[in-house]
Each structure stands twice: as structure tokens, then as C-alpha cells.
Motif scaffolding. Structure first.
Motif, short mmCIF file in Angstrom:
data_model
loop_
_atom_site.label_atom_id
_atom_site.label_comp_id
_atom_site.label_asym_id
_atom_site.label_seq_id
_atom_site.Cartn_x
_atom_site.Cartn_y
_atom_site.Cartn_z
N LEU A 169 0.84 -1.20 0.00
CA LEU A 169 0.00 0.00 0.00
C LEU A 169 0.88 1.25 0.00
CD1 LEU A 169 -2.79 1.40 0.30
CD2 LEU A 169 -2.45 1.28 2.76
N ARG A 177 2.98 10.33 -9.56
CA ARG A 177 1.69 10.35 -10.27
C ARG A 177 1.92 10.49 -11.77
NH1 ARG A 177 0.74 8.14 -5.83
NH2 ARG A 177 -1.35 8.41 -4.97
N THR A 187 -4.53 -3.44 -3.40
CA THR A 187 -4.39 -2.92 -2.03
C THR A 187 -5.68 -2.33 -1.46
OG1 THR A 187 -3.55 -0.89 -3.03
CG2 THR A 187 -1.91 -2.43 -2.21
N GLN A 192 -12.98 0.04 2.48
CA GLN A 192 -13.31 0.30 1.07
C GLN A 192 -14.00 -0.91 0.45
OE1 GLN A 192 -9.26 1.19 -0.23
NE2 GLN A 192 -9.66 3.39 -0.10
N GLY A 211 -9.08 12.38 -0.43
CA GLY A 211 -8.05 11.36 -0.50
C GLY A 211 -8.40 10.04 0.16
N GLY A 213 -10.21 7.82 -1.08
CA GLY A 213 -10.42 6.79 -2.08
C GLY A 213 -11.86 6.70 -2.59
N LYS A 214 -12.62 7.78 -2.45
CA LYS A 214 -14.02 7.72 -2.89
C LYS A 214 -14.13 7.42 -4.38
CE LYS A 214 -14.89 11.86 -1.37
NZ LYS A 214 -13.58 12.14 -0.79
N THR A 215 -13.31 8.14 -5.17
CA THR A 215 -13.37 7.91 -6.62
C THR A 215 -12.94 6.48 -6.94
OG1 THR A 215 -12.93 10.22 -7.04
CG2 THR A 215 -12.48 8.70 -8.83
N ALA A 216 -11.84 6.07 -6.32
CA ALA A 216 -11.33 4.72 -6.56
C ALA A 216 -12.40 3.69 -6.19
CB ALA A 216 -10.06 4.50 -5.74
N GLN A 557 -16.30 19.66 0.80
CA GLN A 557 -15.58 20.13 -0.39
C GLN A 557 -16.51 20.80 -1.39
OE1 GLN A 557 -12.45 17.54 -2.18
NE2 GLN A 557 -12.96 16.10 -0.56
N ARG A 589 -4.02 9.93 0.27
CA ARG A 589 -3.31 10.79 -0.66
C ARG A 589 -2.29 11.70 0.02
NH1 ARG A 589 -7.30 14.25 -2.75
NH2 ARG A 589 -7.78 12.76 -4.40
N GLU A 705 -5.14 14.94 -8.52
CA GLU A 705 -4.04 14.98 -7.55
C GLU A 705 -2.72 15.14 -8.26
OE1 GLU A 705 -4.65 11.31 -5.43
OE2 GLU A 705 -3.42 10.18 -6.81
N ARG A 731 -4.69 18.46 -2.54
CA ARG A 731 -4.36 17.84 -3.83
C ARG A 731 -3.00 17.14 -3.85
NH1 ARG A 731 -8.62 16.29 -4.95
NH2 ARG A 731 -9.16 17.15 -2.94
N1 LIG Z 1 -6.57 1.11 -1.05
C1 LIG Z 1 -5.78 1.90 -1.76
N2 LIG Z 1 -4.62 1.46 -2.27
C2 LIG Z 1 -3.81 2.27 -2.99
N3 LIG Z 1 -4.08 3.54 -3.27
C3 LIG Z 1 -5.25 4.02 -2.81
C4 LIG Z 1 -6.15 3.24 -2.04
N4 LIG Z 1 -7.21 4.01 -1.73
C5 LIG Z 1 -7.00 5.21 -2.28
N5 LIG Z 1 -5.81 5.23 -2.94
C6 LIG Z 1 -5.21 6.34 -3.66
O1 LIG Z 1 -5.44 7.52 -2.94
C7 LIG Z 1 -5.63 8.61 -3.83
C8 LIG Z 1 -6.92 9.30 -3.51
O2 LIG Z 1 -8.00 8.51 -3.94
P1 LIG Z 1 -9.31 9.16 -4.58
O3 LIG Z 1 -8.95 10.16 -5.61
O4 LIG Z 1 -10.21 8.05 -4.94
O5 LIG Z 1 -9.85 9.92 -3.29
P2 LIG Z 1 -11.17 10.79 -3.13
O6 LIG Z 1 -11.74 10.42 -1.82
O7 LIG Z 1 -12.02 10.66 -4.33
O8 LIG Z 1 -10.54 12.24 -3.02
P3 LIG Z 1 -11.18 13.69 -3.25
O9 LIG Z 1 -12.37 13.81 -2.37
O10 LIG Z 1 -10.09 14.59 -2.81
O11 LIG Z 1 -11.47 13.80 -4.69
C9 LIG Z 1 -5.57 8.03 -5.22
O12 LIG Z 1 -4.27 8.17 -5.73
C10 LIG Z 1 -5.88 6.57 -5.00
O13 LIG Z 1 -5.34 5.77 -6.00
#
Ligand SMILES: Nc1ncnc2c1ncn2[C@@H]1O[C@H](COP(=O)(O)OP(=O)(O)OP(=O)(O)O)[C@@H](O)[C@H]1O
Length: 750
Positions: A169, A177, A187, A192, A211, A213-216, A557, A589, A705, A731
Motif C-alpha cells: 500500500l 503520479r 491494495t 473500502q 483522499g 479513495g471515494k473515486t477509486a 468540499q 493521498r 491529484e 491535492r
Molecule cells: N486502497 C488503496 N490502495 C492504494 N491507493 C489508494 C487506495 N485508496 C486510495 N488510494 C489512492 O489515494 C488517492 C486518492 O483517492 P481518490 O482520488 O479516490 O480519493 P477521493 O476520496 O475521491 O478524493 P477527493 O475527495 O479529494 O477527490 C488516489 O491516488 C488513490 O489511487
């Protein structure tokens, strides 16, 4: 050491076998495709169409097999019963149908993400495989059930931090990036995973700080749902809504890398087919248009196009005098409204009723009773008469959504009549010329209008009834084909049947869905959902009558004035308490020092921030530089950009840099970067993602980011909107460099 090397060799052997199998499958599918193409364009149209369908099937399969090259296998579970189960991007079986690799989405892979030493779930050891191309370069073990382990000397890395596969992780988080989001299959963390695998039904809201990981998670959930409910979802499709084209480009490689390509991805501004919302308007105007009370305004505007004339109007038809009376019109309107159909469809009833009343007048003028045929002729005569047509149109105008909305903003008296609740100042903000470009905030209004007006889609409907009859036959055939070709599970019979259909252009579900305003999806995923206005939600909910949705965002946000300050206040009126909330709490992040400062500033500005724990910290993550006056801001930003680029160049990882600043300062900053000889590196628009350096506003940085961010004058950013500052500060993945002349915002310093 020797033990570790032999372990590595053992894993390499297995990984080699997996790639061999992958290569064999690729070759097999290519060969089948070649054979089919070789048959050439002969045979009946039905034969040709079947061949095309198979060709597409093999092409899709080949594309899927190509997409999983990188990190094909990334994990291993050692189970209490002695089984070793390998986890990877897709499932693979050998020629005898014995499982070699388990798809990460399969139930059998779940414990790879969820098992802990407190709840080992039958897992003795979890192993992360680190690979580079096709080589295994590292192994990371976590022993979850020490008692069940044969080799009591091995303790692995345990789970001291509460993060699964911590080494893998942290390596993923520290990587430079590339400008495009990558997948996180190897990971995914337990909190999640619980969201990714949550049940399909109902609206799931995922709240989480920046950060987390919501989008992920949203993207992996889409891939998971398509895998586990393929039959259901492929037919009506999955829709993914993102905040901007740049953002959609940023994420566009994630689903293909997970083997999924059929998701319709778009923005709210592009959701209405054939409308390009390129216009710009003030935030204040957009905020008014986004309010829920714009729905009754549009409803009133429609009703006001159903109008009783003030005076009787006399007309001569074929020498006979008839009168259109306010009384008749009022009754015909009442009658037409009673059936509760949309305006353009109810108009048919209105016209029929009026013609019948006018025909009665006409006949009574003639003085002698008429037979049924003659009465029909009279009706036709009246219908064809220009004067009658104009009078009836004035009373009940056939309308397009575009005309209704354009008139509303171009004619102040119409807006005043439809929107008595808006102040004169608010109405003035909305006024604009007819023919002005549509803005993103107009799109949900057009959709609302289309719903109330009803499009003239009768021809399309008749066609789709005819298609439905054919389809049953095609489906049955497709099912048989899938079973006999051994490709069952890869595509649904529905999709294959679509491809068999020999008439018309061969469109995918995604293409058909995107072109059809009234298309309803089986599941909708919304990212940055806090930005959607109430009117945008109404538009979106029409697309998903089942309410099966994944809604991810962060109400701290919110930067749009029409967006949400709380999920409850935005969603309760629309979803009536039927949505459920899940939270993400770990920031992956931003280094801890930066995330903590951002949180303090956001709290001081009274934003509804979520609890956040940072997965890691980095040395020198926060650098603050005060310049003597605002005149030095641009040069200061350029100086820091130069230092930051040198820092990135030094590292092996490369990486990307953003200068984030208030809109009014961008031009000066670009000029300063130019003077510093850095202009070549700068990208903007879609190129933002591909360049090493980009200069942008906090709004444009939303959801993206960068390795390093140079933030200019945070107090000014925060003065416009506290959410903007929270977004801007969160960011970077490695370092935030702040350049300021004004005092730092409250909370910035601990
Ligand atoms: N389990 C994980 N393993 C590896 N990387 C992760 C994991 N979860 C999140 N990340 C990484 O963390 C970063 C932030 O993830 P993401 O953009 O999905 O967050 P977010 O919650 O959507 O952020 P924001 O609200 O700021 O847009 C990305 O680079 C993502 O790949």
C-alpha cells in the motif's frame, strides 16, 4: 534469506504459468477471430450478422485479456485447509477447468481484503505479490492465524497499523503520479471493500474526506457490480457521472484496466442528448436555477402555455361563421388536463375537444342535421383551416423544451408570471437574449421541461414495440450460442442478442443509452456528488427509477453554490430517507502534516469536515513562504515551481506539479513561469493531465491529484469559498508549498 529467495522463485514459477495461460487464451481467441474474418462476407444476411456478432465477442475478449497484463496476479491466500488461492485481475482456469486464478471480485477473493488477525476467516496467511512486468520482485506476508501456521518461525508483517498489505500500500501511495488514475485492486482496504461489495439495491451514499479513495471505490464498485450482476446491468447499462471532462479523462483508464468498458461516463452538463452546454453564467444565476423551487416554476411556465383568450374570436370557415369562446377553450383545457398527460400529448385531447365544439357550431349554422361522414368532413375542414389552427395554437402551443426555456429567460413578463416567488433582482440575473448558448445549469431545466412537455416519441415507441417481439427470438438463440461456445459469463445473452440484430446500425448499450433522453439505467454512480444541484438530482433520478445508486462525495468540499451542505438536506426530499450512509475515514493521498493543516483550516471555516486519519507522513511535506507584497506572488510561485520541478527531477519516480491560485492571478503566474523559462512544461484544459506542470484554479483541480502543489495566496482562495481552499490544500501526494502575502487563514498554523 535463502528461504525468501526460494519463495520468490516459487512464486515466479506460478506467475509464469499464469502468464502462459493468458498468452494461450489470447492466441486462441485471435485464432478464432481470424477464422471468422477469413470466412468473408458471404452467406445470408443472418449468417453475416452472426459472424459479426462473434467477431465482436472475440474482439472484446481479446481486449479484456490484453488489459490485464499489468499485475495479473497480486495476491495469495493460504487457507486453513491447506489450499493456496491466487487472487488476480481476472479469473483463469486451466485447460481442464481447474481454477488457477480467482477474480478479485469473486466471493472467494473477499477475505483477501477483509480478513484480519481478529477475524481470520479461514485465512492463515495473506501474501501480496509485488511484480514488475512479468517478474515477481517482492513478497509481503501477513500472518493472520499464527496457531494454524505450519511454520511458527514466520510472523510476517502482521497488521500493526490496521492497514492490510501495508508495504504494498505505502509503495503504491508513494509512487509518482502519472496524470491518470490507476486501479487499486491489489491494495483495497477493508472499509473500502465493504462499500465496493455492498448490495446493489437502494441508494448508498459514501461520505469521506479528501483522499479517502471515494473515486477509486466508486469505480471498483462499478466493476464489481458488473461482474456480480452482469445479466441485470449489461442490458440497461451503468451510468457514471463526474464533475468535468478533465476529471473523466483522469479516471478513464481505471475501468478498462479492470476489464470493464461498457459504462456510460458523462457530466450533468452533457446528460441531455444533443445539447451542448458551452455557455457561461454567474454563479448566482446558476445557483437560482439549481434550487428545487425551479421545478414548480417550469411547471407553471408550461401551464401558462395553456391559455384561455380574454375575448371571443370570430372566424370564417368556408363562408360559415364560428366563434372561439373563452368558455369553450376553458372547458377544453380542463378536459385535456384531466388525463394528466404531458403538455404536447394532452394537446391532442384539447384539439379534439375544440374541433368537436366548433363542428357543432358549424353544423348548427348550416341549419340541417348531418350524417357521420359529413360530420367527419367538417372536422377535417376545421382542422385544416389556418385561422382555426392559429387560434388553437395560441390557446395550447406545441412546444419543445428548448423553446419553453429560451422564452422564459428572454421574455421578462413570462418569467415574472411563472416565478412569482423570485425577487426582481433574481429574475434580472436570469434574463438573457434568445439564442444565447445553453449553460450547464440549463440542462436539468431542459430535462424537467422535456418531462412535462412530453416529446413526440410515438414513432420511436411503435418501433420499440416491434423490436421487442423480434428480440425474444434473438435472446433465445443468443443463450444457446453462448452455452455452446463456452463464453457464458463473459457477455450476457442480452448483449449478444443486440449484436445479432441485423437491422439498423449495431449500437452498444452504452451508445443507445447515451443517445436517448428517456433511457433508464440499472445503476448510477455519481462522483463529487456534493456539487449536484437539487434540479440536477431530479434529472438524474429520472434516469434510475429503481434508485440503485452509488453516490460518493464530501460535503466539506462543496464549491458550487447550488450544491449540498449536508446529505440529509439534499437527499431527504428526493429519496425520502431511503438512502444509507457509509463513511471512509483514512486519507491515502495527502501527507499527514498537510491533511492536518487542511482540516484545521476547514474546521475554522465551519465546514462539515469528516474525521480523517492519514495513512502516511512525508518529511518536509509543508513549506510556507511569505513574500513582502501581492506584487511578488507570481514570481514567488514561479520560484517555487522551479524548485519543485527540480525536486521531482531528482527522484526516480518523476511526477507532476500544479500551481493552484485564484482565477484572477493565473495570467500573471503564467507570465512569471514563462519568464522563468518553465512555459514549455505548462498544460491546460485536457492537456492538464499530460503535462508536468499545470496552472489552475481550485475548481479545476477538484478530484485530481499532483505530486507537489504550489498554492498561491490561500486567504484569497478561501475568501471566495472555504470549500475551494479545502480542495486546493488536499491535492498533493508529497508536498504543499504555500506562497502568500496576506495573513494565512485561521487554523493554518497549529
Ligand atoms: N486502497 C488503496 N490502495 C492504494 N491507493 C489508494 C487506495 N485508496 C486510495 N488510494 C489512492 O489515494 C488517492 C486518492 O483517492 P481518490 O482520488 O479516490 O480519493 P477521493 O476520496 O475521491 O478524493 P477527493 O475527495 O479529494 O477527490 C488516489 O491516488 C488513490 O489511487
Amino acid at each position: 534469506m535463502a528461504g525468501r529467495e526460494s519463495e520468490l522463485r516459487g512464486e515466479q514459477k506460478l506467475v509464469d504459468e499464469l502468464y502462459d495461460r493468458l498468452d494461450a487464451l489470447r492466441a486462441q481467441n485471435r485464432e478464432r477471430l481470424r477464422e471468422i474474418r477469413h470466412e468473408g462476407p458471404s452467406g445470408s444476411p443472418q449468417n453475416r450478422s452472426e459472424r459479426d456478432a462473434f467477431a465482436t465477442l472475440y474482439e472484446d475478449r481479446i481486449a479484456q485479456l490484453e488489459a490485464v497484463e499489468d499485475r495479473l496476479a497480486f495476491g495469495r491466500l493460504d487457507l486453513t485447509d491447506g489450499e493456496q488461492r491466487y487472487i488476480g485481475r481476472i479469473g483463469l482456469t486451466d485447460a481442464e477447468h481447474t481454477s488457477m486464478l480467482t477474480d478479485w471480485r469473486a466471493p472467494a477473493a473477499q477475505s483477501f481484503y477483509r480478513a484480519t488477525s481478529a477475524r481470520p476467516d479461514g485465512v492463515v496467511r495473506r501474501r501480496h505479490l509485488v511484480t514488475r512486468r512479468r517478474s515477481v520482485t517482492g513478497i509481503e506476508d501477513e500472518v493472520l492465524d499464527l496457531d494454524a501456521l505450519d511454520d511458527p518461525g514466520a510472523t510476517g508483517d502482521g497488521q500493526l497499523s490496521g492497514l492490510a498489505g501495508e508495504g504494498a500500500l505505502l509503495a503504491a501511495l508513494a509512487a509518482g503520479r502519472t496524470g491518470r488514475m490507476g486501479d487499486i485492486v491489489a491494495t483495497i482496504q477493508a472499509e473500502q471493500d465493504a462499500i465496493i461489495r455492498a448490495e446493489l439495491g437502494g441508494a448508498l451514499v459514501v461520505q469521506g474526506g479528501p483522499g479517502t479513495g471515494k473515486t477509486a471505490v466508486a469505480l471498483h464498485r462499478a466493476a464489481y457490480l458488473l461482474y456480480s450482476h452482469r445479466r441485470l446491468l449489461e442490458r440497461s447499462g451503468v451510468l457514471l457521472i463526474g464533475p468535468s471532462r478533465v476529471f473523466l479523462r483522469y479516471i478513464d483508464q481505471v475501468l478498462p484496466s479492470l476489464g470493464e468498458t461498457g459504462v456510460v461516463t458523462t457530466t450533468i452538463a452533457e446528460l441531455y442528448p444533443r445539447i451542448e452546454a458551452t455557455g457561461v453564467e454567474s454563479e448566482a444565476a446558476a445557483a437560482i436555477k439549481g434550487r428545487a423551487d425551479f421545478a414548480p416554476i417550469i411547471a407553471r411556465a408550461v401551464r401558462q402555455r395553456e391559455r384561455v383568450p380574454a375575448q371571443p374570436q370570430e372566424l370564417r370557415v368556408e363562408g360559415t361563421s364560428i366563434t372561439i369562446t373563452p368558455h369553450d377553450v376553458a372547458e377544453a383545457i380542463a378536459r385535456a388536463r384531466r388525463n394528466r398527460r404531458p403538455h404536447n400529448l394532452a394537446r391532442v385531447t384539447f384539439v379534439r375537444e375544440m374541433l368537436s365544439r366548433l363542428a357543432e357550431q358549424y353544423v348548427s349554422q348550416l341549419g340541417s342535421p348531418l350524417g357521420a361522414d359529413e360530420r367527419g368532413d367538417v372536422l377535417e375542414e376545421l382542422r385544416a383551416d389556418r385561422g382555426v389552427r392559429i387560434a388553437l395554437n395560441l390557446a395550447w402551443m406545441p412546444l419543445t423544451p428548448q423553446k419553453l426555456i429560451a422564452d422564459l429567460f428572454a421574455q421578462p413578463e413570462r418569467l415574472a408570471a411563472a416565478a412569482p416567488g423570485l425577487s426582481a433582482a433574481e429574475r434580472a440575473l436570469l434574463a438573457r437574449e434568445r439564442g444565447a448558448a445553453w449553460t450547464p445549469a440549463d440542462v436539468p431545466l431542459l430535462d424537467e421541461a422535456a418531462e412535462l412537455l412530453g416529446e413526440d416519441d410515438q414513432v420511436a415507441r411503435a418501433q420499440s414495440r416491434a423490436d421487442a417481439a423480434n428480440r425474444t427470438k434473438e435472446l433465445e438463440y443468443a443463450r444457446q450460442v453462448l452455452q455452446s461456445s463456452g463464453n457464458d459469463g463473459l457477455v450476457s445473452a442480452e448483449l449478444l442478442a443486440d449484436r445479432f440484430a441485423s437491422s439498423g446500425p449495431r449500437l452498444t448499450t452504452a451508445e443507445r443509452a447515451a443517445a436517448d433522453r428517456s433511457w433508464t439505467y440499472a445503476h448510477v454512480v455519481v462522483d463529487e456528488a456534493q456539487e449536484l444541484s437539487a434540479m440536477a438530482w431530479r434529472m438524474l433520478l429520472r434516469r434510475v427509477p429503481t434508485r440503485s445508486m452509488t453516490i460518493v462525495g464530501d460535503v466539506a468540499q462543496t464549491t458550487s453554490r447550488a450544491g449540498a451542505s449536508s446529505w440529509r438536506s439534499m437527499l431527504d426530499p428526493l429519496l425520502r430517507g431511503t438512502w444509507r450512509l457509509a463513511e471512509l475515514t483514512v486519507n491515502y493521498r495527502t501527507p499527514a502534516a498537510v491533511a492536518d493543516a487542511a482540516q484545521r483550516v476547514a474546521r475554522a471555516a465551519r465546514l462539515p469536515v469528516s474525521e480523517l486519519t492519514s495513512a502516511r507522513d512525508v518529511d518536509d511535506a509543508l513549506v510556507v513562504d511569505r513574500v513582502p507584497g501581492v506584487e511578488q506572488l507570481a514570481d514567488g510561485a514561479a520560484r517555487h515551481a522551479g524548485t519543485a520541478l527540480a525536486l521531482l527531477d531528482d527522484g526516480a519516480e518523476g511526477g507532476r506539479l500544479a500551481v493552484i491560485a485564484p482565477a484572477g492571478r493565473l495570467a500573471a503566474i503564467r507570465a512569471a513561469l514563462d519568464a522563468a523559462g518553465l512555459a514549455e512544461a505548462i498544460g491546460s484544459g485536457l492537456a492538464t493531465l499530460d503535462s508536468r506542470l499545470t496552472v489552475l484554479t481550485p475548481r479545476e483541480a477538484k478530484g485530481l491529484e499532483f505530486d507537489i502543489v504550489v498554492l498561491v495566496e490561500p486567504a484569497e482562495v478561501g475568501a471566495t469559498n472555504a470549500g475551494d481552499l479545502y480542495v486546493a490544500m488536499t491535492r498533493p501526494t508529497r508536498q504543499l508549498r504555500v506562497v502568500h502575502a496576506a495573513r494565512l487563514p485561521r487554523g493554518f498554523e497549529a
